[in-house]
Enzyme design. Structure first.
Site, PDB file in Angstrom:
ATOM      1  N   GLU A   1       0.825  -1.223   0.000  1.00 49.13           N
ATOM      2  CA  GLU A   1       0.000   0.000   0.000  1.00 49.13           C
ATOM      3  C   GLU A   1       0.849   1.260   0.000  1.00 49.13           C
ATOM      4  O   GLU A   1       0.711   2.130   0.867  1.00 49.13           O
ATOM      5  CB  GLU A   1      -0.965  -0.016   1.183  1.00 49.13           C
ATOM      6  CG  GLU A   1      -1.961  -1.172   1.103  1.00 49.13           C
ATOM      7  CD  GLU A   1      -3.086  -1.119   2.124  1.00 49.13           C
ATOM      8  OE1 GLU A   1      -2.926  -0.459   3.155  1.00 49.13           O
ATOM      9  OE2 GLU A   1      -4.134  -1.742   1.877  1.00 49.13           O
TER      10      GLU A   1
ATOM     11  N   GLU B   1      -5.534  -8.119  -1.448  1.00 51.46           N
ATOM     12  CA  GLU B   1      -6.208  -7.990  -0.156  1.00 51.46           C
ATOM     13  C   GLU B   1      -7.661  -7.644  -0.418  1.00 51.46           C
ATOM     14  O   GLU B   1      -7.960  -6.813  -1.284  1.00 51.46           O
ATOM     15  CB  GLU B   1      -5.617  -6.867   0.694  1.00 51.46           C
ATOM     16  CG  GLU B   1      -4.339  -7.212   1.362  1.00 51.46           C
ATOM     17  CD  GLU B   1      -3.862  -6.128   2.329  1.00 51.46           C
ATOM     18  OE1 GLU B   1      -4.723  -5.507   2.998  1.00 51.46           O
ATOM     19  OE2 GLU B   1      -2.654  -5.918   2.398  1.00 51.46           O
TER      20      GLU B   1
END
Ligand code: BG6
Length: 485
Positions: free
Chosen positions: A180, A382
């Site tokens: 991320e 995810e």
């Protein structure tokens, strides 16, 4: 099946995702150094985690034991294999390999631990997908260098990558450089970059504009580090597939007012597209350069940086997707609670108990946006529902809500493939219950496998299979057949 409606490809990478600091524990075993995650206390949905400059006596640090994968990896991998995993996303704890970050020699015991984990995965033909830095860095890099804000950290990271690439070049093919990476543009991600005030309660708050320049500098340093790692990785093994990893915030304009639409475009550009453009296309987009100019953000770029970015393009685009949000240009609109990256609640969607708005259609939309923009293979690394589970008297855990969430998102992925997206894998988050990153809680569970542990750290750590375990096993064995979805 018609070609128009072909569904998941036959070699689709089904699996699950984790991260070292939320999974392993053994925080000071095997020569491991402290990481930034090891100095974060537990919090709750309403009480932010604290970051402490030393380990405080009496405070609870969830990463220290996490779910003890460090000692139980064999049992856990066996359960993943039973579900039929083709891939397992995990991260290497950088401070297990270089305890202080700037050490000249790696820690052999740390390397050995991952030798063992990879050997165990190989036993079951499970492909590792390895994140090189998942929301943690050796804590000493923060103390001595202010973490990623300092360019010196680039070389330390590249040295770490060189060591693990060489060591695992025959057992790991898929890599992600930073988890991320775009979270660095928010307060949430800043500490992960090892660059923020210590001893504060700011972990879970919104954007802190006066530190923007430092955040974007740290981000630039990560871009350079990532590009160097990609180039180096390909030299070490040309078969490596190295991806970026972006938290993809699917944002809709709250209304069709042109101001809402324009603001949504601007925010999406800076939050989602900036990192993808740099890492996949190899150069800063003009909208970002103009944003920096307008906001008086001066990034220290040195000669050669542009070439490094151009030479270090990733092979695939990986992203996390949990929720969507709405953007409004009207300052009166309330901010969405529990959505770590802000936004305005969408009146058409329901939320999880932690306030994350559930939107499977947004996943299909996002997959199309990403693939049409970049035209490289895409992986959803995810996705999932953080929820409280109840263990019944007979020991069963009937997590139908989780099955419903995943079902809807897998259906959306299937639709996206049928739209033409080259989606190659899916690793739902927290395939085994683990520590929550935003709150440090244990009761925010995502897993197919239940772990007996509570928010205060009590419990046997025993593993048991939830209803979703059996369901996901069927999803994998039928390659996402319609009758399972
Ligand atoms: C992602 C992170 O943001 O979301 C994971 O990469 C994290 O580390 C996951 O655990 C879910 O968030 P949370 O806060 O519910 O654990």
């Amino acid at each position: 099946m018609s070609e128009l409606n072909c569904g998941f490809p036959k070699d689709f990478l089904w699996g699950g995702a984790t991260a070292a600091n939320q999974l392993e524990g053994g925080y000071n075993e095997g020569g491991k150094g402290l990481s930034t995650a090891d100095v974060m206390t537990s919090g709750t949905h309403t009480k932010p985690r604290r970051i402490t400059s030393t380990i405080e006596e009496g405070a609870y640090y969830p990463s220290h034991e996490a779910i003890d994968f460090y000692h139980r990896y064999k049992e856990d991998i066996k359960l993943f294999a039973e579900m039929g995993f083709k891939v397992f996303r995990m991260s290497i704890a950088w401070s297990r390999i270089f305890p202080n970050g700037d050490d000249t020699e790696p820690n052999e015991e740390g390397l050995k631990f991952y030798d063992n984990v990879f050997a165990e995965l190989k036993k079951y033909n499970i492909e590792p997908l390895v994140t090189l830095s998942h929301y943690e860095a050796p804590y000493q890099l923060t103390v001595k260098y202010n973490g990623w804000a300092n360019k010196k950290v680039i070389d330390f990271y590249v040295r770490y990558c060189e060591v693990v690439f060489n060591r695992y070049k025959d057992v790991v093919k898929y890599w992600l450089t930073f988890n991320e990476i775009n979270a660095l543009t928010s307060a949430f991600g800043t500490f992960m970059a090892g660059a923020m005030q210590i001893d504060n309660d700011e972990f879970n708050t919104g954007l802190d504009d006066d530190r923007q320049e430092m955040r974007y500098q740290a981000l630039h340093n990560q871009f350079i580090a990532s590009a160097k790692a990609v180039k180096l990785g390909h030299q070490i093994n040309p078969d490596f597939k190295i991806g970026c990893m972006i938290v993809n915030m699917c944002s809709y304009p709250l209304t069709c007012h042109p101001d809402d639409i324009l603001l949504t475009q601007q925010q999406t550009n800076m939050f989602n597209n900036l990192c993808g453009d740099v890492q996949v296309r190899g150069a800063y987009p003009n909208f970002a350069k103009k944003y920096f100019e307008r906001n008086n953000i001066n990034i220290n770029m040195v000669p050669g940086d542009e070439q490094i970015l151009a030479e270090g393009k990733v092979d695939f685009y990986a992203f996390s997707y949990y929720m969507s949000c709405c953007i409004s240009a009207d300052p009166e609109k309330v901010k969405g609670k529990g959505n770590v990256f802000g936004g305005v609640p969408n009146p058409y969607l329901k939320s999880s108990d932690w306030g994350w708005q559930i939107d499977p259609v947004g996943l299909r939309y996002t997959l199309n946006e990403v693939y049409n923009r970049y035209q490289v293979p895409v992986m959803v690394v995810e996705n999932g529902l953080g929820a409280m589970d109840t263990v019944e008297e007979d020991g069963s855990i009937n997590d139908d809500y989780r099955i419903d969430y995943l079902k809807a998102h897998i259906k959306a992925m299937k639709e996206a493939i049928n739209d033409g997206v080259d989606l190659i894998g899916y690793t739902p988050w927290g395939c085994i219950d683990l520590i929550s990153a935003s709150t440090g809680e244990m009761k925010k569970r995502y897993g197919f496998i239940y772990v007996d542990k509570d928010n205060e750290g009590n419990g046997t750590l025993n593993r048991s299979k939830k209803k979703s375990f059996y369901w996901y096993k069927d999803v994998i064995s039928t390659n996402g057949a319609d009758e399972i979805l």
